[in-house]
Structure formats: C-alpha cells, structure tokens
Design a protein around this motif. Sequence first.
Motif, PDB file in Angstrom:
ATOM      1  N   ARG A  43       0.838  -1.208   0.000  1.00 29.05           N
ATOM      2  CA  ARG A  43       0.000   0.000   0.000  1.00 29.05           C
ATOM      3  C   ARG A  43       0.870   1.255   0.000  1.00 29.05           C
ATOM      4  N   ARG A  46       2.133   1.891  -3.421  1.00 27.05           N
ATOM      5  CA  ARG A  46       1.075   2.294  -4.344  1.00 27.05           C
ATOM      6  C   ARG A  46       0.526   3.688  -4.051  1.00 27.05           C
ATOM      7  N   ASP A  47       0.300   3.999  -2.762  1.00 30.53           N
ATOM      8  CA  ASP A  47      -0.474   5.196  -2.407  1.00 30.53           C
ATOM      9  C   ASP A  47       0.346   6.370  -1.872  1.00 30.53           C
ATOM     10  N   TRP A  63       2.209   8.418   6.056  1.00 35.36           N
ATOM     11  CA  TRP A  63       1.751   7.050   6.363  1.00 35.36           C
ATOM     12  C   TRP A  63       1.625   6.829   7.872  1.00 35.36           C
TER      13      TRP A  63
END
Length: 516
Positions: A43, A46-47, A63
């Motif tokens: 994640r 990707r993000d 994050w």
Amino acid sequence: MYTIKLKLYKPSKRKKDIIDEAMKNYSLAYQYLLDRAYEDIKRIERDFKDGRGSYSTMSIIKWIDKDICKELNSFSIEPFKDALKMEFASTLVGYLKLKQSKGRVCYPCAYISDEKLEKMYSDITKEFLENKKNFSYYEAEIEKILKKNKLKPLFFGRYDKNRNYCLLYDEKADRYFAKLYLLNVKSKKREKINVNDERSLKYVFKDFETVEDRGRKECFLIFPLSFGKYQEEYLKQALKDSSILKVARLVKENGEYYLLITLDIKMPDRIETLNFMGVSRGIDNDICYTISNDEGFELESGYISKDNIYCIANYIVERAYENKCQVIMHKNFNRGDRLKWVEGDKKMMPRLSPREYNKLCSILNYKLLEKGLPPPVKVSCKGIYTTCPSCLSNTIKNRFSEKLYICVYCGYADNIEHIGSLNTSRRLIKYRHDKIKIKVVKNNGILRFVNNDLNLNFVPKNPYNCKEEFLEHLRMLIKEFYSINSVKDKNYKKKYSLIKKIESSKDIFEQIQIIE
C-alpha cells in the motif's frame, strides 16, 4: 554542510543510564516503524508516491497515522518523535527508490533486540551443527546480526533552546556545554537542574540569554564538552552566529558518548590541483608521502611518524595545500599490498594497520575540504610495493629485504617505503595513459571486436573501412549505459571509468590498443 564531533566529558553513571535507555527506546521504536511498514509495504508503494511518481520523506511521513503515533508513545520517545519519523521516512525512501531502480533489494533492519538476537543466534548455530558445512557463511551471518544489535544514535532534528538540543557557553571559564532533551514529561528520572552560582551559562542562541534555574524537574540534562582546537574554531563561529548550528546526533563509541553537530558553513573556494600526493604506509615510519607533478616527476617526499593520527592528517593537509595536490591513497587492503615482510621467525609489520590507515583517509576527507582541496582518491594497492618506478616491471622478486628494493630487470634500487608512495603518486597518471584493450577475433572470415568490460561485441559490415561504423557503435553503447540503470552491473565502476575515458578523449583511437 560540515560536521564536528564533540565528546561528552565524563558523564555520571546516572546520565549514562539515561542516555542508554533513550538510545534503546529510540532503536526499538525505529525498528517498530520498519516492521509496521513492511506489513503494509504494498500500500505504501502504491499510495504514498509524490506528485512526480517517486517517493519523498514528507510523502512517507503521512503514512504514520494517529494509531501508529499512539503506539510510539509506549517507547517513551516523545522528545525524539518528530526526528524519529523523519529518519524512518528517509530510510524507507532510500529503500523504495533502490527497489525502483534495482528491482530486488533487502528490506532495511535498524536494530535487533537482545531477545531476538539470542533466538537468531540459536537458529544459526543449530543450522550449522546440522549441516557442518560452509563455516564462513554462518560466521558472516553471525557478524551481520551482531552489527544490528548496536543501539542507534539519537537524532536531534533541530537546534532550539527549549527542545531537542542546544549549546551553552561559560564565558568566564571559556567552557562549552550541551543541553540535551532526553526525558519526557512523565519520566520519574527527571531532576532539578541547579545552575552553579560560580558559572554564568548562556545560550548559544540569538540573544545569548543567561540560563536560569527554574526550580523544577527538567526533561533535559547538561553535559560539559571536550574537543580539539579545530572544533573550537567552529564553536567560536557559532558564538557569533548560532544559525549555523543545525541537526545533531548523539552516538556511543567504545563506551564514550559524542555529539555530532552539523554546521551550515560555506566551504572555501575549490582549489585547482596541479600535482599529485601519494600517501602510503611504512614499516619504520607511520606514513611516507611523495609529491609528483602532472608528468610524474618527483617534487618532494618525506616521512611522517606522530603519536596522534590527527597530527599526521594535519601535516598531510599542510603539504597538500602548499603544493596544490590531489591526495591519492589506497583501498582494497583485503587483496594485500605486500608491505609486511616475513623471513624465518622474523616478521616486519607496517606501523599502521589497514584500519588505522582507513581512519586517516576518513579524517582527510573533511580536512582537505576545509582547505578547498578535493577529498582523497582511493586506488588499488595491488603491486604498489612490487612495481619498479623506472621500468614498470612488477614482481615480488624486486623486494630484496624488509627495507630494500632492487629491480631484477633494470637494477633500480630504493627504500621500500619511498617506492610505495612514489608509485601511489603516479597511479592516476598511469590510469590516464592505460590503453583500452580491444580484442580482434576472426571466425569463418568474420571479424569481431570484443571488450567484455564495455560489453563490446562489434561486427563491422565493411571490415576494411569501419572507423565511422565503430564510432557509432561506441556512441550507442554509451547511450545505452546512461539510459539503463547500470548500478546493478557488477562491473559498473570499471565500465563507467572506461566510458568517461572515451568521452574525454579528443581522438578515441589514440586510447585504443588492438590485440589479437
């Protein structure tokens, strides 16, 4: 930017215990973030890219949400929370960018706790006893995990008198102190800091205010500092302008504690070097140096033997600065420079170990920059004491005794220490004149030009007139080298040096030697 190293002078056992506890908590929290990120790495990849599709410290910090921040509080690292997040994010950015370029890389590990170390050591030992093969592999694995059992340095993300860290100055005694925030507000180890009436401590900060005794338990500790003359010169600059003081790290080395402070200082203008200074190890002396001009003609040589390696470095810098020298030193001691001499029971070892010599090189890295000179260039030490400076023959037979060198081909004789430094001073000149060897292979009437280091495998369409075709093929290889991330190529450095040699050459065919 420049970093100075200041020693915490004789901290009490209580202060040492507080530092060690803070370092351990910081290390555990750091590893906790890495472990949590590993569970969520897909994640994150990707993000949490930035606008350019890459990764940055600020994008990765996002994050760390509220839940993770609460978990971090259990490690009692409130004074370092912001710095911890910055350092973690920087580590993860480095990993993700490396993964983007190389594809497969090892995930970072910051710290292995004592409990985890014991289990890993037990597993490795058990596996070795079962297999009883490849002892060197298991030995390397143990060394690897032991290195990760060391506590991480504490990172202070900014210079501030009310948090992180700052410096104090006693003008009357001309002494410097460090004020370090190491405890959180809930810590039971906080104590009142009594400022001695005989001292007048002032903040090295903007208005130079006096430190006041607030009569309450504090989150910081005050440490007297110990340092050398060159560090003192930078501290004097900080007294005039505290804005040069930036981030710092508190490290532990051999039971001692040091504060590494980054300074925002303009380095002197770069000096254009005219000569080369070879610095090599000796048997009778710590160091031998030789200064040669651009054509390899010897200008000066000498020997250095001093009790302190910093004094050796200062002398080298002084001679290099006066003669505008590019300093040249050795690397790859694992291959051996063959300076030591063994004859029966008699063994003559170099005065400096490879570790001490490498430390000298690391000291020169910043001392030379302070003078406007480039850092040392490190060259292979292979053949440095066995190659004749006169006829260039290279054989161990040239070493006549522990101190005497006599060439078996031309009769050139000299002291072995001087041979080493002279050859070192000429090493870059030798590299410059070395030809790029291209092998010509003829098979079934077809000519093929081959150089494995360049990945050259060229078959000309017209073997009788292929000059332009060959140059075009070289241009294609160079373009391919820069377009593909070649760092993962094992021969990257060698290939890079050959390509730079090709690019800097006015006539590439003067740099090529055709061999059959």
